[in-house]
Design a protein around this motif. Structure first.
Motif, mmCIF file in Angstrom:
data_model
loop_
_atom_site.group_PDB
_atom_site.id
_atom_site.type_symbol
_atom_site.label_atom_id
_atom_site.label_comp_id
_atom_site.label_asym_id
_atom_site.label_seq_id
_atom_site.Cartn_x
_atom_site.Cartn_y
_atom_site.Cartn_z
ATOM 1 N N GLU A 136 0.881 -1.417 0.022
ATOM 2 C CA GLU A 136 0.202 0.495 0.196
ATOM 3 C C GLU A 136 0.524 0.971 0.036
ATOM 4 O O GLU A 136 0.042 2.267 -0.382
ATOM 5 N N ALA A 137 1.948 1.105 0.505
ATOM 6 C CA ALA A 137 2.962 2.739 0.347
ATOM 7 C C ALA A 137 3.994 2.389 -0.799
ATOM 8 O O ALA A 137 4.773 3.316 -0.987
ATOM 9 N N GLY A 138 4.044 1.144 -1.657
ATOM 10 C CA GLY A 138 4.778 1.183 -2.625
ATOM 11 C C GLY A 138 6.098 1.058 -1.911
ATOM 12 O O GLY A 138 7.258 1.001 -2.290
ATOM 13 N N GLN A 139 6.538 0.462 -0.596
ATOM 14 C CA GLN A 139 7.751 -0.115 -0.068
ATOM 15 C C GLN A 139 8.352 -1.408 0.138
ATOM 16 O O GLN A 139 7.388 -2.086 0.204
ATOM 17 N N VAL A 140 9.761 -1.376 0.469
ATOM 18 C CA VAL A 140 10.650 -2.763 0.340
ATOM 19 C C VAL A 140 10.938 -1.687 1.661
ATOM 20 O O VAL A 140 11.532 -1.225 1.498
ATOM 21 N N LYS A 141 11.224 -2.776 2.515
ATOM 22 C CA LYS A 141 12.019 -1.893 4.190
ATOM 23 C C LYS A 141 13.217 -3.628 4.537
ATOM 24 O O LYS A 141 12.629 -4.311 4.204
ATOM 25 N N LEU A 142 14.282 -3.462 4.297
ATOM 26 C CA LEU A 142 15.199 -3.657 4.755
ATOM 27 C C LEU A 142 15.777 -3.846 5.929
ATOM 28 O O LEU A 142 15.893 -2.454 6.790
ATOM 29 N N HIS A 143 15.995 -4.611 7.214
ATOM 30 C CA HIS A 143 16.243 -4.576 8.599
ATOM 31 C C HIS A 143 17.424 -5.607 8.802
ATOM 32 O O HIS A 143 17.510 -6.525 8.028
ATOM 33 N N VAL A 144 18.469 -4.593 9.175
ATOM 34 C CA VAL A 144 19.505 -5.398 9.830
ATOM 35 C C VAL A 144 19.845 -5.526 11.595
ATOM 36 O O VAL A 144 19.610 -3.911 11.965
ATOM 37 N N THR A 145 19.329 -6.246 12.252
ATOM 38 C CA THR A 145 19.092 -5.938 13.797
ATOM 39 C C THR A 145 20.350 -6.818 13.593
ATOM 40 O O THR A 145 20.825 -7.997 13.576
ATOM 41 N N ASP A 146 21.236 -6.442 15.259
ATOM 42 C CA ASP A 146 22.582 -7.418 15.630
ATOM 43 C C ASP A 146 21.973 -7.446 17.530
ATOM 44 O O ASP A 146 21.790 -5.879 18.089
ATOM 45 N N THR A 147 22.993 -8.338 17.770
ATOM 46 C CA THR A 147 22.974 -8.567 19.239
ATOM 47 C C THR A 147 24.139 -7.129 20.013
ATOM 48 O O THR A 147 25.202 -7.572 20.957
ATOM 49 N N GLY A 148 24.908 -6.564 19.392
ATOM 50 C CA GLY A 148 26.194 -6.271 19.508
ATOM 51 C C GLY A 148 26.224 -4.752 20.700
ATOM 52 O O GLY A 148 24.887 -4.954 21.088
ATOM 53 N N VAL A 149 26.587 -3.945 20.625
ATOM 54 C CA VAL A 149 26.942 -2.403 21.495
ATOM 55 C C VAL A 149 25.979 -1.868 21.147
ATOM 56 O O VAL A 149 25.537 -1.281 21.966
ATOM 57 N N GLY A 150 25.381 -1.499 19.874
ATOM 58 C CA GLY A 150 25.263 -0.898 19.613
ATOM 59 C C GLY A 150 25.633 1.040 19.971
ATOM 60 O O GLY A 150 26.641 0.948 19.826
ATOM 61 N N ILE A 151 24.736 1.862 19.292
ATOM 62 C CA ILE A 151 25.770 3.588 19.132
ATOM 63 C C ILE A 151 24.846 4.465 19.790
ATOM 64 O O ILE A 151 23.747 3.748 20.784
ATOM 65 N N SER A 152 25.737 4.146 21.006
ATOM 66 C CA SER A 152 25.498 5.640 22.249
ATOM 67 C C SER A 152 24.334 6.397 21.594
ATOM 68 O O SER A 152 25.345 7.128 19.909
ATOM 69 N N LYS A 153 23.980 7.445 22.505
ATOM 70 C CA LYS A 153 22.959 8.139 21.964
ATOM 71 C C LYS A 153 23.660 9.595 21.574
ATOM 72 O O LYS A 153 23.042 10.385 20.771
ATOM 73 N N ALA A 154 24.852 9.636 22.204
ATOM 74 C CA ALA A 154 25.313 10.840 22.002
ATOM 75 C C ALA A 154 26.073 10.856 20.593
ATOM 76 O O ALA A 154 26.259 12.070 19.932
ATOM 77 N N HIS A 155 26.813 9.747 19.882
ATOM 78 C CA HIS A 155 26.856 9.199 18.946
ATOM 79 C C HIS A 155 26.017 9.123 17.597
ATOM 80 O O HIS A 155 26.017 9.374 16.206
ATOM 81 N N LEU A 156 24.698 9.108 17.645
ATOM 82 C CA LEU A 156 23.238 9.022 17.273
ATOM 83 C C LEU A 156 23.139 9.888 16.100
ATOM 84 O O LEU A 156 22.739 9.451 14.932
ATOM 85 N N ALA A 157 23.561 11.161 16.868
ATOM 86 C CA ALA A 157 22.938 11.903 15.294
ATOM 87 C C ALA A 157 24.746 12.258 14.782
ATOM 88 O O ALA A 157 23.547 12.917 13.568
ATOM 89 N N ARG A 158 25.376 11.725 14.318
ATOM 90 C CA ARG A 158 26.163 11.761 13.364
ATOM 91 C C ARG A 158 26.370 10.399 11.928
ATOM 92 O O ARG A 158 26.983 10.398 11.905
ATOM 93 N N VAL A 159 25.422 9.115 13.396
ATOM 94 C CA VAL A 159 25.356 8.132 11.698
ATOM 95 C C VAL A 159 25.560 7.918 10.355
ATOM 96 O O VAL A 159 26.277 7.632 9.963
ATOM 97 N N PHE A 160 24.834 9.427 9.607
ATOM 98 C CA PHE A 160 25.295 9.872 9.079
ATOM 99 C C PHE A 160 26.287 10.486 7.894
ATOM 100 O O PHE A 160 26.074 10.974 6.791
ATOM 101 N N GLU A 161 27.056 11.440 9.141
ATOM 102 C CA GLU A 161 28.192 12.443 8.436
ATOM 103 C C GLU A 161 28.987 11.245 8.106
ATOM 104 O O GLU A 161 28.957 10.454 8.804
ATOM 105 N N PRO A 162 29.779 11.885 6.769
ATOM 106 C CA PRO A 162 30.857 11.006 6.161
ATOM 107 C C PRO A 162 31.774 11.138 7.263
ATOM 108 O O PRO A 162 32.532 12.197 8.332
#
Length: 167
Positions: A136-162
């Motif tokens: 209905e949305a014309g979308q395909v979504k891929l998800h990658v989940t893991d049991t790793g350490v994750g990304i701290s909240k402080a660094h989350l905002a910079r995830v897409f920075e080069p």
């Protein structure tokens, strides 16, 4: 070039030590080629000249091939990318995803990068890739989940920075 020549030599080499070194040359030259290609891509994106192709793309096949490759891949030091204590699980076949119009090379690149990062920061447990089709949305979504350490909240905002990476 170097990748093909060293790979051909490694296949024909009988001495295991030399064969391993030739395989390391192949791996290193492939990584260097990828790095140069990624830098050129970033430059093209910044100048809005990055060209994406639009062709039939079977995401289930892209993920299958990427997962298979990562099950046998080694890092810069020759260690397996996937630790023995980590299960790499591909649940994408359950989603029955449609063929989409996309740049197959870029889809493969994104899938590879997401899975390598998940494997890199997961010491034990699992990395799982799964998807969903939302017609209905014309979308395909891929998800990658893991049991790793994750990304701290402080660094989350910079995830897409080069060139940003959390240690």
């Amino acid at each position: 070039g170097i990748c093909g020549l060293s790979d051909a030599l490694a296949i024909s080499e009988k001495d295991p030590k030399r064969q391993r070194k030739l395989k390391m040359i192949t791996t290193s030259s492939t990584r260097l080629l990828d790095l140069v290609s990624n830098i050129m891509d970033i430059s093209s994106m910044r100048t809005k000249r990055l060209k994406l192709s639009k062709e039939p793309c079977n995401l289930t096949q892209v993920i299958d091939e990427t997962v298979h490759m990562l099950l046998h891949a080694a890092d810069k030091q020759g260690r397996p990318v996937k630790r023995p204590s980590v299960n790499l699980i591909n649940d994408l076949d359950k989603a029955r995803l449609p063929i989409i119009q996309a740049d197959v090379h870029r889809c493969t690149q994104v899938a590879y990068n997401l899975l390598v990062n998940a494997l890199k920061f997961t010491q034990e447990g699992e990395v799982r890739v799964w998807g969903e089709h939302i017609p209905e949305a014309g979308q395909v979504k891929l998800h990658v989940t893991d049991t790793g350490v994750g990304i701290s909240k402080a660094h989350l905002a910079r995830v897409f920075e080069p060139f940003e990476q959390e240690e």
